[in-house]
Design a protein around this motif. Structure first.
Motif, PDB file in Angstrom:
ATOM      1  N   LEU A 163       0.895  -1.156  -0.004  1.00 52.64           N
ATOM      2  CA  LEU A 163       0.013   0.046  -0.121  1.00 52.64           C
ATOM      3  C   LEU A 163       0.811   1.237  -0.021  1.00 52.64           C
ATOM      4  CD1 LEU A 163      -2.708  -1.276   2.574  1.00 52.64           C
ATOM      5  CD2 LEU A 163      -2.836  -1.151   0.110  1.00 52.64           C
ATOM      6  N   CYS A 164       2.117   1.250   0.254  1.00 51.26           N
ATOM      7  CA  CYS A 164       2.937   2.282   0.168  1.00 51.26           C
ATOM      8  C   CYS A 164       4.448   1.948   0.023  1.00 51.26           C
ATOM      9  CB  CYS A 164       2.830   2.977   1.349  1.00 51.26           C
ATOM     10  SG  CYS A 164       3.788   2.150   2.810  1.00 51.26           S
ATOM     11  N   PRO A 198       8.465   8.903   6.258  1.00 46.66           N
ATOM     12  CA  PRO A 198       7.531   9.765   5.456  1.00 46.66           C
ATOM     13  C   PRO A 198       6.505   9.035   4.712  1.00 46.66           C
ATOM     14  CG  PRO A 198       9.693   9.599   4.140  1.00 46.66           C
ATOM     15  CD  PRO A 198       9.820   8.730   5.611  1.00 46.66           C
ATOM     16  N   ALA A 199       5.466   9.602   4.469  1.00 44.33           N
ATOM     17  CA  ALA A 199       4.294   9.258   4.040  1.00 44.33           C
ATOM     18  C   ALA A 199       4.413   9.060   2.265  1.00 44.33           C
ATOM     19  CB  ALA A 199       3.003   9.883   4.108  1.00 44.33           C
ATOM     20  N   ASP A 200       4.442   7.921   1.846  1.00 42.09           N
ATOM     21  CA  ASP A 200       4.481   7.713   0.326  1.00 42.09           C
ATOM     22  C   ASP A 200       3.594   6.608  -0.017  1.00 42.09           C
ATOM     23  OD1 ASP A 200       5.409   7.741  -2.240  1.00 42.09           O
ATOM     24  OD2 ASP A 200       7.322   6.692  -1.887  1.00 42.09           O
ATOM     25  N   PRO A 201       2.209   6.920  -0.148  1.00 47.62           N
ATOM     26  CA  PRO A 201       1.409   6.026  -0.349  1.00 47.62           C
ATOM     27  C   PRO A 201       1.125   5.407  -1.986  1.00 47.62           C
ATOM     28  CG  PRO A 201       0.201   8.158  -0.386  1.00 47.62           C
ATOM     29  CD  PRO A 201       1.662   8.379  -0.106  1.00 47.62           C
ATOM     30  N   HIS A 202       0.758   4.077  -2.047  1.00 48.65           N
ATOM     31  CA  HIS A 202       0.269   3.796  -3.251  1.00 48.65           C
ATOM     32  C   HIS A 202      -1.328   3.620  -3.253  1.00 48.65           C
ATOM     33  CE1 HIS A 202       4.332   1.274  -3.715  1.00 48.65           C
ATOM     34  NE2 HIS A 202       4.310   2.704  -3.889  1.00 48.65           N
ATOM     35  N   PRO A 203      -2.010   4.531  -3.779  1.00 53.36           N
ATOM     36  CA  PRO A 203      -3.365   4.378  -3.771  1.00 53.36           C
ATOM     37  C   PRO A 203      -3.864   2.923  -4.331  1.00 53.36           C
ATOM     38  CG  PRO A 203      -3.044   6.677  -4.739  1.00 53.36           C
ATOM     39  CD  PRO A 203      -1.756   5.926  -4.451  1.00 53.36           C
ATOM     40  N   ALA A 206      -8.503  -0.045  -0.011  1.00 52.02           N
ATOM     41  CA  ALA A 206      -7.628  -0.010   1.004  1.00 52.02           C
ATOM     42  C   ALA A 206      -7.317   1.117   1.410  1.00 52.02           C
ATOM     43  CB  ALA A 206      -6.747  -1.079   1.201  1.00 52.02           C
ATOM     44  N   LEU A 207      -6.965   1.594   2.621  1.00 53.58           N
ATOM     45  CA  LEU A 207      -6.329   2.893   2.984  1.00 53.58           C
ATOM     46  C   LEU A 207      -5.274   2.830   4.265  1.00 53.58           C
ATOM     47  CD1 LEU A 207      -6.890   6.142   2.363  1.00 53.58           C
ATOM     48  CD2 LEU A 207      -8.136   6.280   4.362  1.00 53.58           C
ATOM     49  N   LEU A 208      -4.184   3.193   3.919  1.00 52.06           N
ATOM     50  CA  LEU A 208      -3.149   3.263   5.363  1.00 52.06           C
ATOM     51  C   LEU A 208      -3.514   4.285   6.086  1.00 52.06           C
ATOM     52  CD1 LEU A 208       0.102   2.249   4.088  1.00 52.06           C
ATOM     53  CD2 LEU A 208      -0.980   1.017   5.923  1.00 52.06           C
ATOM     54  N   LYS A 255      -9.977   7.046  -6.101  1.00 58.55           N
ATOM     55  CA  LYS A 255      -9.738   8.271  -6.630  1.00 58.55           C
ATOM     56  C   LYS A 255     -10.160   9.235  -5.832  1.00 58.55           C
ATOM     57  CE  LYS A 255      -9.902  10.337 -11.361  1.00 58.55           C
ATOM     58  NZ  LYS A 255     -10.181  10.270 -12.875  1.00 58.55           N
ATOM     59  N   TYR A 256     -11.036   9.276  -5.094  1.00 56.68           N
ATOM     60  CA  TYR A 256     -11.888  10.251  -4.267  1.00 56.68           C
ATOM     61  C   TYR A 256     -10.909  10.422  -3.046  1.00 56.68           C
ATOM     62  CZ  TYR A 256     -15.021  12.390  -0.987  1.00 56.68           C
ATOM     63  OH  TYR A 256     -15.436  13.293   0.167  1.00 56.68           O
ATOM     64  N   LEU A 257     -10.384   9.301  -2.455  1.00 54.62           N
ATOM     65  CA  LEU A 257      -9.934   9.174  -1.442  1.00 54.62           C
ATOM     66  C   LEU A 257      -8.400   9.664  -1.454  1.00 54.62           C
ATOM     67  CD1 LEU A 257     -11.186   6.168   0.807  1.00 54.62           C
ATOM     68  CD2 LEU A 257     -11.791   8.501   0.867  1.00 54.62           C
ATOM     69  N   GLU A 258      -8.130   9.874  -2.764  1.00 54.94           N
ATOM     70  CA  GLU A 258      -6.540  10.391  -2.818  1.00 54.94           C
ATOM     71  C   GLU A 258      -6.624  11.838  -2.273  1.00 54.94           C
ATOM     72  OE1 GLU A 258      -5.216  10.322  -6.987  1.00 54.94           O
ATOM     73  OE2 GLU A 258      -5.627   8.115  -7.173  1.00 54.94           O
ATOM     74  N   SER A 259      -7.585  12.575  -2.020  1.00 56.38           N
ATOM     75  CA  SER A 259      -7.581  13.939  -1.732  1.00 56.38           C
ATOM     76  C   SER A 259      -7.117  13.785  -0.142  1.00 56.38           C
ATOM     77  CB  SER A 259      -9.133  14.406  -1.638  1.00 56.38           C
ATOM     78  OG  SER A 259      -9.954  13.846  -1.108  1.00 56.38           O
ATOM     79  N   PHE A 260      -7.502  12.490   0.325  1.00 57.55           N
ATOM     80  CA  PHE A 260      -7.039  12.356   1.989  1.00 57.55           C
ATOM     81  C   PHE A 260      -5.441  12.558   2.151  1.00 57.55           C
ATOM     82  CE2 PHE A 260      -5.020   9.456   4.963  1.00 57.55           C
ATOM     83  CZ  PHE A 260      -5.544   9.672   6.029  1.00 57.55           C
ATOM     84  N   TYR A 261      -4.743  12.229   1.282  1.00 55.35           N
ATOM     85  CA  TYR A 261      -3.249  12.347   1.414  1.00 55.35           C
ATOM     86  C   TYR A 261      -2.883  13.733   1.188  1.00 55.35           C
ATOM     87  CZ  TYR A 261      -3.598   7.226   0.666  1.00 55.35           C
ATOM     88  OH  TYR A 261      -4.061   5.745   0.516  1.00 55.35           O
ATOM     89  N   THR A 262      -3.640  14.536   0.666  1.00 48.21           N
ATOM     90  CA  THR A 262      -3.364  15.998   0.461  1.00 48.21           C
ATOM     91  C   THR A 262      -3.922  16.681   1.790  1.00 48.21           C
ATOM     92  OG1 THR A 262      -3.132  15.734  -1.957  1.00 48.21           O
ATOM     93  CG2 THR A 262      -3.427  17.991  -1.152  1.00 48.21           C
ATOM     94  N   LEU A 263      -5.058  16.503   1.860  1.00 44.57           N
ATOM     95  CA  LEU A 263      -5.981  17.368   3.047  1.00 44.57           C
ATOM     96  C   LEU A 263      -5.147  17.107   4.246  1.00 44.57           C
ATOM     97  CD1 LEU A 263      -9.560  16.673   2.138  1.00 44.57           C
ATOM     98  CD2 LEU A 263      -7.984  18.855   1.822  1.00 44.57           C
TER      99      LEU A 263
END
Length: 366
Positions: free
Chosen positions: A61-62, A165-170, A174-176, A220-228
């Motif tokens: 996941l990352c 550091p956070a380096d996710p693979h959307p 699943a979400l980390l 795709k929607y939850l990718e905003s989580f990583y920015t917010l």
């Protein structure tokens, strides 16, 4: 927190050891876990992975880049008083900081930072000798006897301090979250602050949704989580890493000046104290404020060197101080992501709309 969650009517609590994620065509469908000696499965449209710093699920996941700068050696001190009751204490020891904070009316937790990935052995007495000869002479006299008594009692625990550091693979389905996703040095105790902040961000994103079964659209929607999450998370992560490097003892004169300047800057009070504390606690999630305070400390240190009369040697140390400060904070910022930290509104994911809204529009058109 588990008891509170379990008391809600729409929550079912099951306890077990998760061994792997269940995937189908690149979509996480649930988990495989062991409970009461038997392997069982649990399925869900969204699996939130938060299995801590020793996560065995994060690799898919990352991109985990785990650094272990030091280890904490933990002791419980009994029947003693801190110099300032009901406050946490940081002792700027040699080679690295020592933490004290109350955990009950009669107990104080002590965490001794030992640089590097290896610590003296507890079993052969090397650790006890290290604590008595190197650490004990540096701690406040009010805690000295209790510190030695805790060593003699033998209840010594060690824990590696990890940074990642956070380096996710959307990944659809699943979400980390938590230490499985992002870690910083625990010197500032910011891990739970970041985790709870992440929960609030995720809650606000999921709240308007009524259907979680479209895995690709949800991912795709939850990718905003990583920015917010970046303003709070990156501020606390950067501060933790920078403070640890500043507080560690060094033979370099510029680093010594930076360490003393940081202590004296906080001692000035007013915004010089309340500002860093607001950053530390997550009350001021502004990375730019962090950078301003950090270089204010460096400039304050240079000013102390140049007054009342500058000399070539002092000018050279001042230049090294600024260079050293830059060498501490900029690599941390780079790892966190400059664009996400300072310009999150320029990231496309920042503006992702909930897929449920699109579905409703289609329904209305039909």
């Amino acid at each position: 927190m588990r008891e509170k969650a379990a008391s809600l009517p729409n929550v079912r609590l099951e306890q077990g050891t998760v061994t792997s994620l269940l995937e189908e065509n690149g979509i996480v469908k649930g988990v495989l876990y062991k409970a009461n000696g038997e392997e069982q499965t649990a399925y869900a449209p969204l699996t939130i992975v938060c299995d801590g710093c020793f996560s065995n699920l994060r690799r898919s996941l990352c991109s985990p880049k785990v650094d272990v700068p030091s280890c904490f050696v933990g002791l419980i001190l009994e029947n003693c008083q801190l110099p300032y009751p009901n406050h946490g204490h940081v002792v700027l020891g040699d080679p690295s900081p020592i933490l004290f904070y109350p955990i009950s009316g009669t107990e104080i937790r002590c965490l001794v930072d030992v640089p590097g990935q290896k610590v003296p052995s507890i079993s052969n007495g090397e650790m006890a000798n290290y604590l008595k000869t190197v650490v004990a002479p540096q701690i406040p006299h009010e805690l000295y006897d209790s510190f030695l008594a805790a060593i003699e009692k033998g209840s010594i625990r060690t824990m590696p301090n990890r940074s990642m550091p956070a380096d996710p693979h959307p990944t659809p389905g699943a979400l980390l979250m938590g230490d499985a996703f992002n870690m910083r040095h625990p010197l500032t105790g910011g891990g739970m602050t970041v985790a709870l902040s992440d929960i609030v961000v995720l809650q606000n994103l999921i709240k308007p949704l009524r259907n979680l079964h479209d895995a690709s659209a949800l991912c795709k929607y939850l990718e905003s989580f990583y920015t917010l999450r970046k303003p709070v998370a990156s501020t606390i992560n950067t501060l933790a890493g920078a403070l640890y490097k500043v507080f560690c003892a060094s033979s370099d004169q510029a680093r010594k000046e930076m360490r003393q300047a940081c202590f004296d800057y906080l001692s000035l009070g007013g915004v010089c104290s309340s500002g860093p504390v607001a950053l530390l606690s997550g009350l001021n999630p502004r990375p730019l404020s962090l950078v301003c305070h950090f270089f204010a400390v460096a400039i304050y240190g240079v000013g102390r060197l140049l007054l009342p009369f500058p000399s070539p040697k002092r000018l050279w140390i001042g230049a090294k101080l600024i260079s050293g400060a830059s060498g501490i904070i900029f690599p941390i910022i780079k790892a966190e992501g400059v664009r996400q930290m300072f310009f999150p509104a320029t990231v496309a994911a920042y503006y992702r709309a909930a897929p449920v809204k699109e579905e409703r529009k289609k329904n209305v058109c039909l």
